[in-house]
Scaffold this motif. Structure first.
Motif, PDB file in Angstrom:
ATOM      1  N   SER A   1       1.937  14.199  21.336  1.00 20.70           N
ATOM      2  CA  SER A   1       1.641  15.282  22.276  1.00 20.70           C
ATOM      3  C   SER A   1       1.926  16.665  21.680  1.00 20.70           C
ATOM      4  O   SER A   1       1.650  17.667  22.320  1.00 20.70           O
ATOM      5  N   THR A   2       2.471  16.701  20.465  1.00 22.66           N
ATOM      6  CA  THR A   2       2.835  17.989  19.869  1.00 22.66           C
ATOM      7  C   THR A   2       2.566  17.972  18.366  1.00 22.66           C
ATOM      8  O   THR A   2       2.971  17.047  17.664  1.00 22.66           O
ATOM      9  N   VAL A   3       1.888  19.024  17.897  1.00 20.17           N
ATOM     10  CA  VAL A   3       1.591  19.184  16.474  1.00 20.17           C
ATOM     11  C   VAL A   3       2.433  20.348  15.944  1.00 20.17           C
ATOM     12  O   VAL A   3       2.465  21.420  16.562  1.00 20.17           O
ATOM     13  N   VAL A   4       3.112  20.136  14.811  1.00 15.15           N
ATOM     14  CA  VAL A   4       3.981  21.158  14.231  1.00 15.15           C
ATOM     15  C   VAL A   4       3.593  21.395  12.772  1.00 15.15           C
ATOM     16  O   VAL A   4       3.503  20.441  11.986  1.00 15.15           O
ATOM     17  N   ILE A   5       3.335  22.648  12.418  1.00 14.56           N
ATOM     18  CA  ILE A   5       3.066  23.034  11.034  1.00 14.56           C
ATOM     19  C   ILE A   5       4.296  23.745  10.480  1.00 14.56           C
ATOM     20  O   ILE A   5       4.925  24.558  11.166  1.00 14.56           O
ATOM     21  N   LYS A   6       4.621  23.437   9.219  1.00 10.61           N
ATOM     22  CA  LYS A   6       5.763  24.062   8.553  1.00 10.61           C
ATOM     23  C   LYS A   6       5.298  24.610   7.210  1.00 10.61           C
ATOM     24  O   LYS A   6       4.574  23.938   6.468  1.00 10.61           O
ATOM     25  N   ILE A   7       5.688  25.826   6.893  1.00  9.91           N
ATOM     26  CA  ILE A   7       5.399  26.401   5.575  1.00  9.91           C
ATOM     27  C   ILE A   7       6.677  27.012   5.000  1.00  9.91           C
ATOM     28  O   ILE A   7       7.558  27.445   5.750  1.00  9.91           O
ATOM     29  N   ARG A   8       6.768  27.006   3.678  1.00 13.09           N
ATOM     30  CA  ARG A   8       7.898  27.635   3.005  1.00 13.09           C
ATOM     31  C   ARG A   8       7.338  28.525   1.903  1.00 13.09           C
ATOM     32  O   ARG A   8       6.591  28.058   1.032  1.00 13.09           O
ATOM     33  N   TYR A   9       7.701  29.804   1.968  1.00  9.12           N
ATOM     34  CA  TYR A   9       7.221  30.769   0.981  1.00  9.12           C
ATOM     35  C   TYR A   9       7.990  30.631  -0.337  1.00  9.12           C
ATOM     36  O   TYR A   9       9.030  29.947  -0.396  1.00  9.12           O
ATOM     37  N   ALA A  10       7.472  31.318  -1.357  1.00  5.45           N
ATOM     38  CA  ALA A  10       8.100  31.252  -2.679  1.00  5.45           C
ATOM     39  C   ALA A  10       9.540  31.763  -2.663  1.00  5.45           C
ATOM     40  O   ALA A  10      10.366  31.348  -3.480  1.00  5.45           O
ATOM     41  N   ASN A  11       9.855  32.666  -1.720  1.00  8.77           N
ATOM     42  CA  ASN A  11      11.230  33.174  -1.627  1.00  8.77           C
ATOM     43  C   ASN A  11      12.110  32.314  -0.716  1.00  8.77           C
ATOM     44  O   ASN A  11      13.196  32.720  -0.326  1.00  8.77           O
ATOM     45  N   PHE A  12      11.592  31.142  -0.341  1.00 14.92           N
ATOM     46  CA  PHE A  12      12.297  30.138   0.465  1.00 14.92           C
ATOM     47  C   PHE A  12      12.366  30.481   1.948  1.00 14.92           C
ATOM     48  O   PHE A  12      13.024  29.771   2.717  1.00 14.92           O
ATOM     49  N   ASP A  13      11.734  31.549   2.397  1.00 18.75           N
ATOM     50  CA  ASP A  13      11.603  31.777   3.841  1.00 18.75           C
ATOM     51  C   ASP A  13      10.774  30.630   4.427  1.00 18.75           C
ATOM     52  O   ASP A  13       9.713  30.288   3.900  1.00 18.75           O
ATOM     53  N   THR A  14      11.265  30.064   5.512  1.00 16.84           N
ATOM     54  CA  THR A  14      10.588  28.913   6.130  1.00 16.84           C
ATOM     55  C   THR A  14      10.200  29.246   7.557  1.00 16.84           C
ATOM     56  O   THR A  14      11.004  29.805   8.314  1.00 16.84           O
ATOM     57  N   GLU A  15       8.961  28.897   7.937  1.00 19.87           N
ATOM     58  CA  GLU A  15       8.466  29.150   9.289  1.00 19.87           C
ATOM     59  C   GLU A  15       7.793  27.898   9.831  1.00 19.87           C
ATOM     60  O   GLU A  15       7.203  27.113   9.080  1.00 19.87           O
ATOM     61  N   THR A  16       7.891  27.719  11.151  1.00 19.83           N
ATOM     62  CA  THR A  16       7.207  26.611  11.814  1.00 19.83           C
ATOM     63  C   THR A  16       6.476  27.131  13.046  1.00 19.83           C
ATOM     64  O   THR A  16       6.867  28.140  13.631  1.00 19.83           O
ATOM     65  N   LYS A  17       5.439  26.440  13.400  1.00 23.51           N
ATOM     66  CA  LYS A  17       4.692  26.779  14.612  1.00 23.51           C
ATOM     67  C   LYS A  17       4.167  25.479  15.212  1.00 23.51           C
ATOM     68  O   LYS A  17       3.733  24.588  14.480  1.00 23.51           O
ATOM     69  N   GLN A  18       4.224  25.364  16.546  1.00 18.43           N
ATOM     70  CA  GLN A  18       3.791  24.129  17.174  1.00 18.43           C
ATOM     71  C   GLN A  18       2.864  24.387  18.343  1.00 18.43           C
ATOM     72  O   GLN A  18       2.809  25.485  18.884  1.00 18.43           O
ATOM     73  N   GLN A  19       2.139  23.327  18.719  1.00 23.55           N
ATOM     74  CA  GLN A  19       1.211  23.429  19.840  1.00 23.55           C
ATOM     75  C   GLN A  19       1.134  22.090  20.560  1.00 23.55           C
ATOM     76  O   GLN A  19       1.071  21.029  19.940  1.00 23.55           O
ATOM     77  N   LYS A  20       1.157  22.140  21.879  1.00 23.18           N
ATOM     78  CA  LYS A  20       1.007  20.944  22.701  1.00 23.18           C
ATOM     79  C   LYS A  20      -0.456  20.522  22.743  1.00 23.18           C
ATOM     80  O   LYS A  20      -1.355  21.356  22.779  1.00 23.18           O
ATOM     81  N   VAL A  21      -0.693  19.205  22.764  1.00 20.90           N
ATOM     82  CA  VAL A  21      -2.038  18.665  22.910  1.00 20.90           C
ATOM     83  C   VAL A  21      -1.976  17.513  23.906  1.00 20.90           C
ATOM     84  O   VAL A  21      -0.902  16.971  24.177  1.00 20.90           O
ATOM     85  N   ALA A  22      -3.115  17.168  24.475  1.00 20.24           N
ATOM     86  CA  ALA A  22      -3.170  15.967  25.308  1.00 20.24           C
ATOM     87  C   ALA A  22      -2.886  14.761  24.422  1.00 20.24           C
ATOM     88  O   ALA A  22      -3.304  14.731  23.254  1.00 20.24           O
ATOM     89  N   TYR A  23      -2.147  13.779  24.916  1.00 24.94           N
ATOM     90  CA  TYR A  23      -1.753  12.632  24.103  1.00 24.94           C
ATOM     91  C   TYR A  23      -2.952  12.049  23.372  1.00 24.94           C
ATOM     92  O   TYR A  23      -3.979  11.740  23.980  1.00 24.94           O
ATOM     93  N   THR A  24      -2.818  11.918  22.060  1.00 19.16           N
ATOM     94  CA  THR A  24      -3.943  11.476  21.249  1.00 19.16           C
ATOM     95  C   THR A  24      -3.467  10.891  19.936  1.00 19.16           C
ATOM     96  O   THR A  24      -2.315  11.061  19.533  1.00 19.16           O
ATOM     97  N   ALA A  25      -4.388  10.183  19.253  1.00 18.89           N
ATOM     98  CA  ALA A  25      -4.170   9.724  17.882  1.00 18.89           C
ATOM     99  C   ALA A  25      -5.462   9.926  17.104  1.00 18.89           C
ATOM    100  O   ALA A  25      -5.737   9.223  16.142  1.00 18.89           O
ATOM    101  N   ALA A  26      -6.254  10.900  17.517  1.00 17.01           N
ATOM    102  CA  ALA A  26      -7.573  11.131  16.941  1.00 17.01           C
ATOM    103  C   ALA A  26      -7.522  12.155  15.818  1.00 17.01           C
ATOM    104  O   ALA A  26      -7.002  13.257  15.997  1.00 17.01           O
ATOM    105  N   ASP A  27      -8.119  11.797  14.679  1.00 19.79           N
ATOM    106  CA  ASP A  27      -8.117  12.685  13.516  1.00 19.79           C
ATOM    107  C   ASP A  27      -8.675  14.060  13.845  1.00 19.79           C
ATOM    108  O   ASP A  27      -8.087  15.090  13.502  1.00 19.79           O
ATOM    109  N   HIS A  28      -9.851  14.074  14.487  1.00 13.37           N
ATOM    110  CA  HIS A  28     -10.553  15.346  14.665  1.00 13.37           C
ATOM    111  C   HIS A  28      -9.766  16.316  15.540  1.00 13.37           C
ATOM    112  O   HIS A  28      -9.722  17.514  15.277  1.00 13.37           O
ATOM    113  N   THR A  29      -9.095  15.811  16.569  1.00 14.86           N
ATOM    114  CA  THR A  29      -8.293  16.661  17.441  1.00 14.86           C
ATOM    115  C   THR A  29      -7.069  17.189  16.708  1.00 14.86           C
ATOM    116  O   THR A  29      -6.749  18.383  16.751  1.00 14.86           O
TER     117      THR A  29
END
Length: 391
Positions: A280-308
């Motif tokens: 039900s939740t997708v989370v992206i994480k990135i880390r910059y070259a200076n080691f700053d780390t950020e995350t962002k997430q978004q709720k979705v309807a319950y799924t297991a579908a690649d395209h969504t």
């Protein structure tokens, strides 16, 4: 010590959830799904009378039962009610395994010293219905296979006990289709040589079965004879699955990073379907070259579908990667997991998409997870230093 294993199954769970809050839906043919081009997620016994079944295209279901009412599934509600049932059962038994969103195994071995196991199970079932308004069936026997078959034979509102001396008389006349591990292919193979009942299957030489269906032959013979040593696995909900990739050289290649994320999403989505999870939740994480780390997430309807999931993950990446700075790490996590089956719960998906996923998954199951995939993920590195995470 004699084993006492109960199998509990909520009757037409999705249908019962919808009817619980709308009395006008009682007694009529009901289909849970989404859209004319979708598939049947669940259906009432009134609809089953006309031949409607789960995973059938809704267009076909409505041809069989034109008077059926189609209701869109609400997976948030289903998940909430499943959690309520889980808590009620878990508080009353020493060991409980949650096999799916609406199915449970209970190990009551030894409890007959204090309280009859059948009476104990019956009172739990009555409490579930009283507290949630959902009907539930159960069967009690000496192992998981016999109790599961028993529940299927006793539904709806079933209450069945199959003692050790009753196992063979109970199983023998039933179709081999009733054995949990017998799918359509195995049924057709055995049926062609006259094996259609569990009794006939139980009398087959084990070596013959092994030659016919491979390594599962012995296990199938055991189940036909009411033998199953599989333990009840204590329930613990998985929280998330994830993948991370650390680049060997820090990069600003947007195309490569989007391709990487697409590949991660596809592999994780396949893992969800294989293990029967929905997220039900997708989370992206990135880390910059200076080691700053950020995350962002978004709720979705319950799924297991690649395209969504891929579309959501890429959208999050576009929003979070705002600095003109090189990245050293990209990660993707799916969280808010619940048990569920891909083909039963994608209420918005079309019949064509369902067929595509089922075909792709069959190829992956046979030849490996990288045997087939979308072009967008082709640049996803096959041999990289990832960190698969399970919580």
């Amino acid at each position: 010590m004699n084993h006492a294993i109960a199998h509990m199954d909520l009757d037409t769970f999705f249908v019962s959830c919808v009817r619980r809050d709308n009395s006008q839906l009682h007694g009529i043919p009901l289909i849970i799904g989404g859209g004319d081009r979708g598939v049947v997620a669940s259906c009432s016994y009134e609809a089953r009378y006309f031949g409607v079944r789960s995973a059938m295209p809704i267009r076909m279901a409505l041809k069989l039962c034109p008077d059926a009412k189609v209701v869109k599934g609400d997976y948030d509600m289903f998940s909430k009610l499943s959690h309520e049932v889980t808590e009620i059962i878990q508080q009353r038994v020493p060991v409980m395994e949650k096999a799916s969103i609406d199915e449970f195994y209970l190990d009551l071995s030894g409890m007959d010293k204090f309280f009859g196991c059948y009476q104990w199970t019956r009172e739990i079932a009555e409490e579930v219905t009283k507290e949630t308004g959902l009907p539930i069936s159960f069967a009690l026997s000496v192992n998981k296979t016999v109790s599961k078959i028993g529940t299927g034979e006793s539904k709806p509102h079933g209450r069945l006990e199959i003692k050790e001396t009753q196992i063979k008389p109970f199983l023998n006349p039933l179709s081999i289709r009733k054995i949990p591990m017998v799918g359509e292919t195995t049924f057709q193979l055995l049926s062609r040589i006259g094996i259609r009942t569990i009794k006939t299957l139980s009398e087959m030489p084990v070596l013959t079965l092994q030659q016919m269906i491979g390594k599962n032959g012995t296990e199938l013979w055991k189940k036909a004879n009411g033998i199953d040593e599989t333990p009840v696995i204590p329930y613990s909900e998985r929280k998330s699955i994830s993948k991370e990739h650390t680049f060997s050289d820090d990069t600003m290649d947007i195309f490569a990073m989007r391709s990487l994320i697409s590949g991660m999403a596809e592999q994780l989505a396949y893992q969800l379907r294989k293990e029967k999870w929905l997220t039900s939740t997708v989370v992206i994480k990135i880390r910059y070259a200076n080691f700053d780390t950020e995350t962002k997430q978004q709720k979705v309807a319950y799924t297991a579908a690649d395209h969504t999931l891929t579309k959501t993950a890429l959208g999050l990446f576009d929003k979070i990667y705002t600095r003109r700075m090189r990245l050293r790490l990209v990660g993707l996590r799916f969280t808010g997991l619940v048990h569920g089956s891909h083909q039963m719960n994608l209420f918005e998906d079309t019949e064509e998409l369902m067929n595509l996923y089922q075909t792709m998954d069959r190829i992956k199951n046979r030849f490996g997870s990288e045997a087939v995939g979308r072009a967008a993920g082709f640049h996803y590195p096959a041999k990289i230093s990832e960190s698969p995470q399970k919580a």
